[in-house]
Design a protein around this motif. Structure first.
Motif, PDB file in Angstrom:
ATOM      1  N   GLY A  51      44.010  43.987  38.256  1.00  0.00           N
ATOM      2  CA  GLY A  51      42.800  44.153  39.481  1.00  0.00           C
ATOM      3  C   GLY A  51      42.041  42.753  39.447  1.00  0.00           C
ATOM      4  N   TYR A  52      41.812  42.015  38.462  1.00  0.00           N
ATOM      5  CA  TYR A  52      40.942  40.945  38.534  1.00  0.00           C
ATOM      6  C   TYR A  52      41.788  39.722  39.289  1.00  0.00           C
ATOM      7  N   ALA A  53      43.069  39.754  39.173  1.00  0.00           N
ATOM      8  CA  ALA A  53      43.976  38.819  40.063  1.00  0.00           C
ATOM      9  C   ALA A  53      43.670  39.018  41.502  1.00  0.00           C
ATOM     10  N   ILE A  54      43.785  40.118  41.947  1.00  0.00           N
ATOM     11  CA  ILE A  54      43.601  40.427  43.380  1.00  0.00           C
ATOM     12  C   ILE A  54      42.161  40.747  43.810  1.00  0.00           C
ATOM     13  N   GLY A  55      41.212  40.876  42.717  1.00  0.00           N
ATOM     14  CA  GLY A  55      39.850  40.857  43.119  1.00  0.00           C
ATOM     15  C   GLY A  55      39.282  39.270  43.475  1.00  0.00           C
ATOM     16  N   MET A  56      39.670  38.365  42.761  1.00  0.00           N
ATOM     17  CA  MET A  56      39.171  37.036  42.978  1.00  0.00           C
ATOM     18  C   MET A  56      39.583  36.757  44.361  1.00  0.00           C
ATOM     19  N   TRP A  57      40.765  36.921  44.981  1.00  0.00           N
ATOM     20  CA  TRP A  57      41.027  36.613  46.519  1.00  0.00           C
ATOM     21  C   TRP A  57      40.053  37.399  47.328  1.00  0.00           C
ATOM     22  N   LEU A  58      40.090  38.666  46.856  1.00  0.00           N
ATOM     23  CA  LEU A  58      39.110  39.783  48.001  1.00  0.00           C
ATOM     24  C   LEU A  58      37.676  39.281  47.915  1.00  0.00           C
ATOM     25  N   LEU A 102      46.497  47.434  43.078  1.00  0.00           N
ATOM     26  CA  LEU A 102      46.253  48.604  44.219  1.00  0.00           C
ATOM     27  C   LEU A 102      45.011  49.386  44.096  1.00  0.00           C
ATOM     28  N   TYR A 103      44.556  49.736  42.471  1.00  0.00           N
ATOM     29  CA  TYR A 103      43.601  50.628  42.272  1.00  0.00           C
ATOM     30  C   TYR A 103      42.147  50.108  42.593  1.00  0.00           C
ATOM     31  N   TYR A 104      41.871  48.865  42.111  1.00  0.00           N
ATOM     32  CA  TYR A 104      40.533  48.399  42.105  1.00  0.00           C
ATOM     33  C   TYR A 104      39.794  47.776  43.649  1.00  0.00           C
ATOM     34  N   PRO A 105      40.857  47.552  44.320  1.00  0.00           N
ATOM     35  CA  PRO A 105      40.393  47.587  46.031  1.00  0.00           C
ATOM     36  C   PRO A 105      39.766  48.842  46.511  1.00  0.00           C
ATOM     37  N   GLN A 106      40.329  50.047  45.900  1.00  0.00           N
ATOM     38  CA  GLN A 106      39.873  51.412  46.374  1.00  0.00           C
ATOM     39  C   GLN A 106      38.659  51.714  45.662  1.00  0.00           C
ATOM     40  N   ALA A 107      38.529  51.506  44.335  1.00  0.00           N
ATOM     41  CA  ALA A 107      37.591  51.737  43.380  1.00  0.00           C
ATOM     42  C   ALA A 107      36.265  50.745  43.757  1.00  0.00           C
ATOM     43  N   GLY A 108      36.512  49.493  44.394  1.00  0.00           N
ATOM     44  CA  GLY A 108      35.288  48.711  44.867  1.00  0.00           C
ATOM     45  C   GLY A 108      34.783  47.874  44.014  1.00  0.00           C
ATOM     46  N   ILE A 109      35.219  47.913  42.574  1.00  0.00           N
ATOM     47  CA  ILE A 109      34.511  47.161  41.677  1.00  0.00           C
ATOM     48  C   ILE A 109      35.282  47.085  40.431  1.00  0.00           C
ATOM     49  N   ILE A 110      35.530  46.132  39.697  1.00  0.00           N
ATOM     50  CA  ILE A 110      35.913  46.001  38.349  1.00  0.00           C
ATOM     51  C   ILE A 110      34.967  45.000  37.279  1.00  0.00           C
ATOM     52  N   ASN A 111      35.016  45.383  36.146  1.00  0.00           N
ATOM     53  CA  ASN A 111      34.249  44.872  35.169  1.00  0.00           C
ATOM     54  C   ASN A 111      34.820  44.897  33.755  1.00  0.00           C
ATOM     55  N   PRO A 112      34.419  44.031  32.913  1.00  0.00           N
ATOM     56  CA  PRO A 112      35.330  44.106  31.558  1.00  0.00           C
ATOM     57  C   PRO A 112      35.228  45.399  30.890  1.00  0.00           C
ATOM     58  N   ALA A 113      34.244  46.378  31.231  1.00  0.00           N
ATOM     59  CA  ALA A 113      34.300  47.735  30.515  1.00  0.00           C
ATOM     60  C   ALA A 113      35.481  48.292  30.825  1.00  0.00           C
TER      61      ALA A 113
END
Length: 413
Positions: free
Chosen positions: A106-113, A311-322
């Protein structure tokens, strides 16, 4: 009368009795060995079509966009549950760190997004400037916008490829795969097994989560990455439509993952990893490279877990260390245990059941119960119910919900 002692007639070996030209028994096909595959893929296809028809984006609007996103995220959780079932239920490695790989994806794809979306916003805001900004100025502006929340204006080194979607997609696979490969090689070559290996995987997850909580890691610390639901290049597409597209992508990934792992646990390879689960010492005595088999399974399931997270976190909209906290990996093990270890469809049943119940009970879908002065609030009692359910399944249905399904099928005439 003289009795003549005749030599006993040797029994004809079965292979000779059949004739030299008799071919060996035909090997059963892959689908005949895995009858659950057509059933699972068929039900998954029907489910995806029904949700698409009922969605707001492409259907009649009976299902809200948020509900479609929840269903899409549930499919991603089912995929990581299958990976957990293979590494634990089939190979006997109780990993309490696979959700860390899920989060890294999730972090890897979130960086590009986040980078690409911020770049688009800044380009639009500077479109009317007298002099167009240089690439260096644009990069500095993007870095200041993203990392201003943690008091920085420089782009960290780990964001060097954040502008490239192909590079970040490669990192979705490479980073968790490399981490799993190195960790597994060190652990398995030392022949760490059982509860000690589980503690090591949990320690790895905890160390990674604590590291990501720091602001100087380059991933915005406790703030995490946000706004991931806004897909660069598709900003004009409504979220209702994007939710259905991600549902399709999640369903496709789940179907392909089910096929992949059904193939992995079939045939000789599947027999070997089940034997490792049941008696590792005997398999090693027979000459098999036990560490190689375990390392392959551990790394492959880590990579698939990372793809599920991407695939999960673009649907959730956010990711954090928790999201990488050790408790998440424990929940994952509970899902697999409730669904039934050693059954791919059991892992799907467990993950889907617990995930949807959690969303319903903690999201306000279930009404609170008032009995006199006592008020039962499901959001507060959900974890207690989950723990009681896990204990009940362990005591009374050790094979999980999937085991009950097996018994019902066997009772059919």
């Amino acid at each position: 009368m003289t009795l003549i002692n005749r030599p006993p007639v040797a029994a004809t070996p079965p292979i000779l009795a059949q004739g030299i030209d008799t071919p060996p028994p035909a090997r059963r096909s892959f689908l005949r060995e895995n009858p659950s595959i057509p059933w699972f893929l068929g039900l998954l296809t029907i489910f995806t079509l029904i949700v698409s028809v009922l969605s707001e984006g492409l259907g009649i609007g009976a299902l809200s966009t948020s509900m479609v996103k929840i269903l899409g995220m549930t499919l991603c959780l089912c995929l990581i549950a299958i990976a957990m079932d293979v590494v634990w239920g089939y190979c006997g490695i109780l990993s309490l760190g696979h959700f860390a790989f899920f989060g890294l994806g999730g972090y890897a794809i979130g960086m590009w997004l986040m980078y690409a979306r911020t770049e688009i916003v800044i380009r639009d805001s500077l479109a009317g400037a007298v002099l167009p900004p240089t690439e260096a100025e644009l990069s500095e502006a993007v870095a200041a916008q993203i990392f201003g929340v943690v008091g920085s204006s420089e782009l960290p080194l780990i964001w060097s490829f954040a502008h490239s979607l192909p590079a970040q997609l490669a990192l979705v696979v490479a980073v968790p795969g490399l981490l799993a490969l190195v960790f597994g090689w060190l652990a398995f070559r030392s022949r760490v097994t059982g509860v000690y290996l589980s503690i090591l995987t949990q320690a790895m997850t905890l160390a990674l989560a604590l590291y990501l909580f720091q602001n100087d890691t380059g991933l915005r610390g406790n703030n995490g990455l946000s706004g991931l639901q806004n897909i660069p290049g598709l900003l004009d597409v409504p979220q209702a439509v994007l939710a259905v597209w991600f549902l399709w992508a999640s369903a496709l990934a789940l179907g392909l993952g089910y096929l992949l792992f059904a193939w992995v646990v079939s045939g000789k390879f599947g027999s070997v990893i089940r034997a490792i689960r049941d008696n590792e010492a005997r398999v090693r005595f027979l000459g098999y490279n036990v560490e190689g088999y375990k390392l392959f399974v551990f790394t492959l399931t880590a990579i698939v877990s990372a793809i599920a997270g991407a695939l999960y976190y673009p649907q959730a909209g956010i990711i954090n260390p928790a999201e990488l906290a050790p408790i998440a990996s424990i929940y994952l093990a509970v899902w697999v245990a409730i669904g039934g270890r050693g059954r791919l469809y059991g892992a799907v049943i467990g993950a889907a059941t617990v995930s949807l119940l959690s969303s319903w009970l903690t999201g306000g879908g279930a009404p609170n119960i008032e009995i006199g002065a006592f008020r039962l609030m499901w959001a507060d009692w959900w974890l207690v119910l989950l723990g009681l359910g896990f204990v009940a399944v362990t005591l009374f249905f050790p094979k999980g919900i999937g085991g009950l399904f097996d018994q019902l099928v066997r009772k059919q005439p």
